[in-house]
Design a protein around this motif. Structure first.
Motif, short mmCIF file in Angstrom:
data_model
loop_
_atom_site.label_atom_id
_atom_site.label_comp_id
_atom_site.label_asym_id
_atom_site.label_seq_id
_atom_site.Cartn_x
_atom_site.Cartn_y
_atom_site.Cartn_z
N LYS A 71 6.34 -25.43 85.43
CA LYS A 71 6.58 -25.96 86.79
C LYS A 71 5.53 -25.42 87.75
O LYS A 71 4.86 -24.42 87.45
CB LYS A 71 7.98 -25.55 87.26
CG LYS A 71 9.06 -26.17 86.39
CD LYS A 71 10.41 -25.56 86.66
CE LYS A 71 11.40 -25.98 85.59
NZ LYS A 71 12.60 -25.18 85.61
N GLY A 110 9.27 -18.80 85.76
CA GLY A 110 9.21 -18.58 84.30
C GLY A 110 10.02 -17.39 83.88
O GLY A 110 9.76 -16.78 82.84
N LEU A 111 11.07 -17.04 84.68
CA LEU A 111 11.88 -15.87 84.32
C LEU A 111 13.27 -16.24 83.84
O LEU A 111 13.94 -15.44 83.18
CB LEU A 111 12.01 -14.96 85.54
CG LEU A 111 10.84 -14.03 85.78
CD1 LEU A 111 10.96 -13.39 87.14
CD2 LEU A 111 10.73 -12.97 84.70
N GLY A 112 13.72 -17.47 84.16
CA GLY A 112 15.11 -17.86 83.89
C GLY A 112 15.52 -17.65 82.44
O GLY A 112 16.46 -16.89 82.15
N THR A 132 6.08 -20.93 82.38
CA THR A 132 6.66 -22.04 83.14
C THR A 132 5.71 -23.22 83.10
O THR A 132 4.50 -23.05 82.96
CB THR A 132 6.95 -21.64 84.60
OG1 THR A 132 7.51 -22.77 85.26
CG2 THR A 132 5.71 -21.21 85.35
N ASP A 143 16.49 -29.35 87.10
CA ASP A 143 15.04 -29.42 87.31
C ASP A 143 14.43 -30.50 86.42
O ASP A 143 13.58 -31.29 86.86
CB ASP A 143 14.38 -28.09 86.99
CG ASP A 143 14.61 -27.05 88.08
OD1 ASP A 143 15.10 -27.44 89.15
OD2 ASP A 143 14.33 -25.85 87.82
N GLY A 167 13.01 -33.31 77.90
CA GLY A 167 13.07 -32.38 76.73
C GLY A 167 11.97 -31.32 76.81
O GLY A 167 11.10 -31.38 77.67
N ALA A 195 13.98 -16.12 80.06
CA ALA A 195 13.73 -14.75 79.59
C ALA A 195 14.91 -13.85 79.95
O ALA A 195 15.41 -13.09 79.11
CB ALA A 195 12.45 -14.21 80.21
N ASP A 218 20.86 -32.42 78.20
CA ASP A 218 20.56 -33.36 79.29
C ASP A 218 19.71 -34.48 78.72
O ASP A 218 19.26 -34.40 77.59
CB ASP A 218 19.83 -32.63 80.43
CG ASP A 218 18.51 -32.05 80.01
OD1 ASP A 218 17.62 -32.82 79.55
OD2 ASP A 218 18.33 -30.77 80.06
N ASN A 249 18.05 -25.27 85.28
CA ASN A 249 16.89 -25.78 84.50
C ASN A 249 17.07 -27.24 84.15
O ASN A 249 16.14 -28.05 84.22
CB ASN A 249 16.73 -25.00 83.20
CG ASN A 249 15.81 -23.78 83.36
OD1 ASN A 249 15.17 -23.66 84.42
ND2 ASN A 249 15.77 -22.91 82.37
N ALA A 250 18.34 -27.60 83.73
CA ALA A 250 18.63 -28.99 83.36
C ALA A 250 18.43 -29.91 84.56
O ALA A 250 17.83 -30.99 84.43
CB ALA A 250 20.04 -29.09 82.82
P1 ADP Z 1 11.34 -21.76 85.23
O1 ADP Z 1 12.56 -22.56 85.33
O2 ADP Z 1 11.08 -20.86 86.39
O3 ADP Z 1 10.12 -22.53 84.83
P2 ADP Z 1 12.60 -20.86 82.87
O4 ADP Z 1 12.40 -19.64 82.00
O5 ADP Z 1 13.94 -21.12 83.32
O6 ADP Z 1 11.55 -20.75 84.01
O7 ADP Z 1 12.13 -22.10 82.05
C1 ADP Z 1 10.91 -22.06 81.32
C2 ADP Z 1 10.42 -23.43 81.00
O8 ADP Z 1 11.29 -24.07 80.05
C3 ADP Z 1 10.40 -24.37 82.10
O9 ADP Z 1 9.21 -24.27 82.92
C4 ADP Z 1 10.47 -25.74 81.42
O10 ADP Z 1 9.22 -26.20 81.04
C5 ADP Z 1 11.31 -25.44 80.22
N1 ADP Z 1 12.68 -25.90 80.37
C6 ADP Z 1 13.75 -25.11 80.61
N2 ADP Z 1 14.87 -25.88 80.60
C7 ADP Z 1 14.52 -27.15 80.35
C8 ADP Z 1 15.24 -28.39 80.20
N3 ADP Z 1 16.59 -28.50 80.36
N4 ADP Z 1 14.52 -29.54 79.92
C9 ADP Z 1 13.19 -29.44 79.76
N5 ADP Z 1 12.46 -28.32 79.88
C10 ADP Z 1 13.12 -27.16 80.19
#
Ligand code: ADP
Length: 604
Positions: free
Chosen positions: A547, A554-556, A545, A498, A530, A558, A526, A495-496
């Motif tokens: 993204k 949007g599962l990570g 999500t 990304d 934010g 969770a 990171d 995620n970071a």
């Molecule tokens: P996904 O990565 O598939 O979107 P996640 O549950 O992992 O699903 O993340 C949900 C949302 O949280 C992401 O779409 C993003 O907007 C936000 N997010 C997660 N980690 C970060 C991060 N390090 N910096 C900014 N936004 C983040």
């Protein structure tokens, strides 16, 4: 409609007027009773007065009755009679009579010769002396000379004073030689009466008034005189007139009481003016009328009060009725409201039932969605190792082309490890989907972190992300599962990356820990953009999500949160003061042990 309460009848003025009339009629018997009473009272009083008067009059007369008889025996008188013409004997007799008169209180005492001439008299010294005067016409002289007691009422011929004459003959043997006369004054008997409103009336045997308290009545005849009586009057001259005027008294004007004085043949009357009684009766009537008036006034006052009371009762009753009506109205309103409420409750229940049905449907849909989530998770979790396998395979092909067999073997070995891990992930996801929980073990945090970093190492290097680690050397034992922890951390790292991908300038990734008595916190920071405020609030939700669909499911987060909770820890998302995201991973302390190959990994 409520029945109007029974009210007492309003008193009527007409009945009050009738009552007043009735009460006024009561005055008639009252008048008669009062008249009767006062008349009786007056009669009793006057009776007593008359009795007293009569007794007094008779007493006066009786006192002198025997005097002439007694005097006739006196030698001085006899001597005078015998020695007629002897002046000194006459004077001696007169003196004697004067003396006796003074002592007895008689008016005049005189001695007459047998021819009726006065020989000696008690008033011999006075100018109107009887001496030498002829009284032979007087009936008392005649009677005495005939041997009878002489009695006579009449006016004195010289004095004109009323008197009662007692006469007795002076005898010499059987022969009457003279007459002794005692005249009693009756004027005083009249004066005795005084000034009372009752009038005295004494009439003689002829019915002529001889004594009276009323001057105008004196010597008047209460009934007409007959011939014989008139002759008698002419002869005896007892009154100042020979023809007494008649006295007519209106019987209604007087209350009369009568006593007969048989001794003298007189009649005494007391006449009380009826007006006296009338006055008292009037007073009694006034008092009675005043009492009745007071009674009537009292009745009027009571009537007014009663009317007032009844009106108040009526007012109260009206107010009560109004109140009852308004209560009824309110009750009706409330009933309507109640019915509406019941309808609403019914509608709500209906809605509730529909909602529950909808919920059931939603649950059903949820189950389907969980199924979708599951498959989505599987694809998500397997995509990374698949990508790694693809890159190792491509590298192995290149290595085989260049006969670098050992390197190729190393890659294949890595591929083998990755497939083992994939199998592990699938097994784990199955466990997650079933909700099964495996008891947490003690794991060294640093080891899991290194493994996770290794998974994303190629990408991190390609993106030129600077890694800043501040971790203690001593192993940090936490309660977790090796695979689950690595899975969580690699998710967060990915995620970071990304987030940093959106940044063009220096990309940095900080890894630190903090330890307290409860557990160990791994902090991943990171310097990317934010969390958006929406992401901060909803990032835990599955399928949230920001993204593009191709990139994020949007599962990570969770899955991470879910896994962490099964380990007794939790995830905390925030933004750092200097910008960028900061994710804190709270884990419980694990029992320190020997770092070994994770037990949960299934080796193929
Ligand atoms: P996904 O990565 O598939 O979107 P996640 O549950 O992992 O699903 O993340 C949900 C949302 O949280 C992401 O779409 C993003 O907007 C936000 N997010 C997660 N980690 C970060 C991060 N390090 N910096 C900014 N936004 C983040």
């Amino acid at each position: 409609m409520p029945k109007s309460p029974h009210l007492p009848k309003r008193p009527r003025w007409s009945s009050l007027l009738l009552l007043a009339l009735g009460l006024t009629l009561l005055l008639i018997p009252l008048r008669y009773a009062a008249q009767h009473y006062y008349e009786a009272q007056l009669a009793e009083q006057n009776g007593q007065t008359l009795d007293l008067y009569v007794a007094n009059l008779l007493g006066t007369l009786r006192r002198y009755e025997v005097l002439p008889d007694l005097l006739g025996d006196l030698p001085v008188l006899r001597h005078a009679l015998e020695g007629q013409g002897d002046g000194s004997a006459q004077d001696a007799a007169s003196q004697m009579l004067e003396d006796i008169r003074q002592r007895t209180g008689a008016d005049v005492i005189y001695l007459m010769q047998d021819d009726g001439t006065c020989l000696s008299s008690s008033n011999y010294r006075q100018p109107d002396s009887f001496v030498g005067r002829d009284f032979s016409f007087r009936p008392y002289y005649k009677a005495a000379m005939q041997g009878q007691p002489g009695r006579f009422f009449g006016l004195g011929t010289t004095s004109s004073k009323r008197g009662y004459y007692f006469a007795a003959a002076v005898r010499d043997g059987a022969r009457a030689i003279g007459v002794v006369v005692v005249k009693v004054d009756l004027d005083s008997a009249e004066r005795l009466w005084g000034n009372a409103p009752e009038q005295l009336l004494v009439t003689d045997d002829l019915g002529v008034v001889i004594l009276t308290s009323h001057d105008a009545w004196r010597f008047r005849a209460t009934h007409p005189l007959d011939e014989r009586q008139r002759e008698q009057v002419n002869a005896n001259r007892p009154y100042p007139t020979t023809n007494p005027a008649p006295l007519t008294l209106v019987p209604g004007d007087w209350l009369t009481q009568t006593r007969n004085l048989d001794e003298v043949g007189w009649t005494a009357r007391i006449l009380a003016p009826r007006e006296m009684v009338e006055r008292q009766v009037r007073s009694a009537l006034y008092v009675g009328a005043a009492t009745l008036l007071a009674l009537l006034l009292l009745l009027v006052v009571m009537t007014l009060r009663r009317r007032h009371f009844i009106e108040r009762l009526a007012l109260d009753a009206r107010a009560k009725r109004d109140l009852e009506l308004s209560v009824e109205e309110r009750t009706r309103d409330l009933q309507t409201l109640n019915a509406r409420l019941q309808q609403e409750v019914h509608d709500r229940e209906q809605a509730q039932r529909e909602l529950m049905r909808a919920q059931d449907e939603a649950v059903q849909a949820g189950k389907l969605s969980a199924l979708g989530t599951m498959s989505a998770s599987i694809s998500h979790e397997l995509n990374q190792p698949l990508a790694a396998i693809r890159s190792y395979t491509e590298n192995a092909v290149v290595l085989l082309d260049h006969d670098r067999l050992d390197d190729a073997r190393g890659n294949l070995k890595l591929i083998g490890e990755l497939t083992t891990r994939m199998a592990n992930i699938i097994a784990h996801l199955k466990a997650y989907a079933r909700g099964a929980r495996r008891a947490p073990e003690s794991v060294v945090l640093q080891g899991a972190l290194e493994d996770a970093l290794a998974l994303v190492a190629a990408r991190r290097r390609a993106m030129q992300v600077e890694l800043i680690r501040d971790l203690p050397d001593a192993p940090l034992w936490v309660q977790a599962g090796e695979t689950r922890l690595r899975q969580i951390i690699s998710n967060l790292l990915s995620n970071a990356l990304d987030a940093l991908a959106e940044k063009t300038s220096t990309r940095r990734l900080w890894l630190t820990t903090s330890i307290d008595e409860r557990g160990v916190t791994l902090i991943l920071r990171d310097n990317g953009p934010g969390f958006s405020s929406e992401a901060l609030a909803r990032a835990h939700e599955p399928f949230f999500t920001t993204k593009a669909t191709a990139q994020g499911l949007g599962l990570g987060l969770a899955i991470c949160d879910n896994l962490l909770r099964t380990l007794g820890g939790h995830l905390h998302l925030s933004n750092h003061g200097d910008g960028g995201a900061e994710v804190r991973l709270y884990l419980l302390h694990g029992k320190p042990g020997v770092a070994s190959v994770p037990q949960e990994e299934v080796r193929g």
